[in-house]
Design an enzyme around this catalytic site. Structure first.
Site, PDB file in Angstrom:
ATOM      1  N   HIS A 120       7.885 -42.026   7.910  1.00  0.00           N
ATOM      2  CA  HIS A 120       8.554 -43.039   7.091  1.00  0.00           C
ATOM      3  C   HIS A 120       8.312 -44.398   7.745  1.00  0.00           C
ATOM      4  O   HIS A 120       8.124 -44.505   8.954  1.00  0.00           O
ATOM      5  CB  HIS A 120      10.052 -42.718   7.058  1.00  0.00           C
ATOM      6  CG  HIS A 120      10.867 -43.545   6.130  1.00  0.00           C
ATOM      7  ND1 HIS A 120      11.230 -44.843   6.408  1.00  0.00           N
ATOM      8  CD2 HIS A 120      11.429 -43.250   4.923  1.00  0.00           C
ATOM      9  CE1 HIS A 120      11.981 -45.311   5.425  1.00  0.00           C
ATOM     10  NE2 HIS A 120      12.115 -44.372   4.502  1.00  0.00           N
ATOM     11  N   GLN A 201      15.689 -36.325   7.335  1.00  0.00           N
ATOM     12  CA  GLN A 201      15.517 -35.337   6.273  1.00  0.00           C
ATOM     13  C   GLN A 201      15.903 -33.929   6.710  1.00  0.00           C
ATOM     14  O   GLN A 201      16.325 -33.109   5.894  1.00  0.00           O
ATOM     15  CB  GLN A 201      14.062 -35.339   5.792  1.00  0.00           C
ATOM     16  CG  GLN A 201      13.623 -36.626   5.147  1.00  0.00           C
ATOM     17  CD  GLN A 201      14.339 -36.899   3.833  1.00  0.00           C
ATOM     18  OE1 GLN A 201      14.651 -35.990   3.073  1.00  0.00           O
ATOM     19  NE2 GLN A 201      14.597 -38.168   3.556  1.00  0.00           N
TER      20      GLN A 201
END
Length: 405
Positions: A120, A201
């Protein structure tokens, strides 16, 4: 599995309709839905116990302080670490930035920072900035054409670059790939690297044991694990946390202040200036209670069965291409349909009440590797069911018919 399926009733947002259709929420990778217990905990704080923490001897302040610190203990138990190693932040992004800023004095132009191509932006840009400040080089573990990291390639890359810092996501936010971070962390530490794992996540789906993982730092966001937005956690080994300089200054994190000099408290208070997000911490405490009441293995099996069903249904549609690791996955699928734009498909899906994510998912470098400008992302959680997937597949097929005329 029936007990897990019943938990859907605890999430009030899922009962609404969108565009005249029942909501099908398939965007838990962006943020999870909140059970009523979390909403109630936040409401209770503001209606009964609203007071600042660590700042008063009156009943409300003492009650709020006790509850607030109890959540830190609860989180530490959940992660199998010590409470003094858990710093409240505004999110995983804040935690990564705190560590990257704090390592500035420990790196030189002779050092390498190693990340993966799956990261990310929040686990790329802070390290880029650290490299700019120190002259260190930023190197990347590659992925294959499907967006999968080969473990042997990753190990070879670690051994080649001998990084001073190794940062890697536990699970990809875009593709759902689960990385063997325990192995990669161990290999990185063998060459002397400081290790950070982005667990934003993974936390909900994998329930990591940080003592077993043995990374130096681990970050997560409460809102991706049933909790409120605006709250995260930085775990760090106690001696390493205290070796970092202060990141922000203000009240509460100080030991003594004079106009001549200021001294600071030890971690975690050292990194928690100002009034914290008290209601969010208490809401996250309710989320941890909720998760602790669920049999993790049962939940994991339920999510994986949904994921397999989703992959099977998507794979049956001609023209759909799936990306990422479809075996070791937290329950997230990225796909494209022929040459159609992801934005158009997402908008059409919304007209059927289906909420998915479209775009580059804050992973532009990964999209460049995959030669894409974006994908449709479907991200599952245990409050989803097969009916959600069936509605999504039906809506997708209808949307494709509309696009193709």
């Amino acid at each position: 599995m029936s007990d897990i399926a019943q938990l859907r009733k605890n999430f009030p947002t899922l009962t609404q309709t969108i565009e005249g259709h029942p909501l099908v929420y398939l965007d838990s990778g962006a943020t999870s839905q909140k059970p009523q217990a979390v909403i109630d905990a936040i409401n209770l704080f503001y209606t009964k116990n609203n007071a600042n923490v660590h700042r008063g001897l009156h009943t409300l302040s003492e009650t709020a302080t006790t509850q607030y610190e109890n959540v830190r203990e609860k989180l530490a138990d959940f992660l199998d670490v010590n409470a003094t190693e858990c710093v409240w932040t505004s999110g995983a992004t804040h935690g990564i930035n705190l560590v990257a800023a704090g390592l500035t004095s420990q790196l030189t132009s002779n050092d390498v920072i190693l990340i993966s191509a799956l990261e990310h932006h929040a686990n790329i840009v802070p390290w880029q900035q650290l490299a700019i400040r120190t002259g260190a080089r930023l190197e990347v573990i590659p992925v294959d054409a499907q967006g999968v990291i080969d473990t042997n390639v990753a190990i070879t890359t670690i051994q080649k670059w001998q990084p001073k810092v190794f940062a890697c996501s536990h699970a990809s936010n875009t593709l759902g790939n689960i990385q063997d971070v325990k192995l990669l962390v161990a290999k990185a530490k063998q060459v002397g690297a400081i290790t950070l794992v982005d667990g934003a996540q993974a936390f909900l789906h994998l329930r990591p044991n940080l003592r077993q993982l043995d990374c130096d730092f681990y970050v997560l966001s409460a809102h991706k694990a049933l909790g409120p937005t605006g709250l995260g956690v930085l775990y760090g080994k106690y001696e390493l946390l205290n070796a970092l300089p202060v990141y922000q200054t203000g009240g509460e994190m100080i030991d003594t202040v004079s106009f001549a000099n200021t001294t600071f408290r030890q971690a975690p208070a050292k990194f928690e200036p100002g009034t914290p997000n008290i209601s969010a911490v208490l809401g996250f405490g309710a989320a941890l209670d909720y998760l602790n009441a669920i049999d993790f293995q049962q939940m994991h099996q339920y999510e994986q069965a949904l994921f397999v069903y989703l992959v099977e249904q998507l794979s049956s549609i001609e023209g759909v291409r799936l990306y990422g690791d479809l075996v070791n996955n937290i329950g997230t699928v990225s796909f494209s349909y022929k040459s159609e734009h992801h934005y158009d498909l997402a908008m059409l899906l919304n007209s059927y009440g289906v909420a998915v994510r479209s775009g580059h998912h804050c992973t532009q470098p990964l999209m460049q590797v995959l030669n894409l400008d974006g994908t449709i992302r479907v991200s599952l959680a245990f409050y989803n069911n097969k009916d959600d997937i069936d509605c999504f597949i039906s809506a997708l097929q209808n949307s494709i018919e509309l696009i193709e005329g």
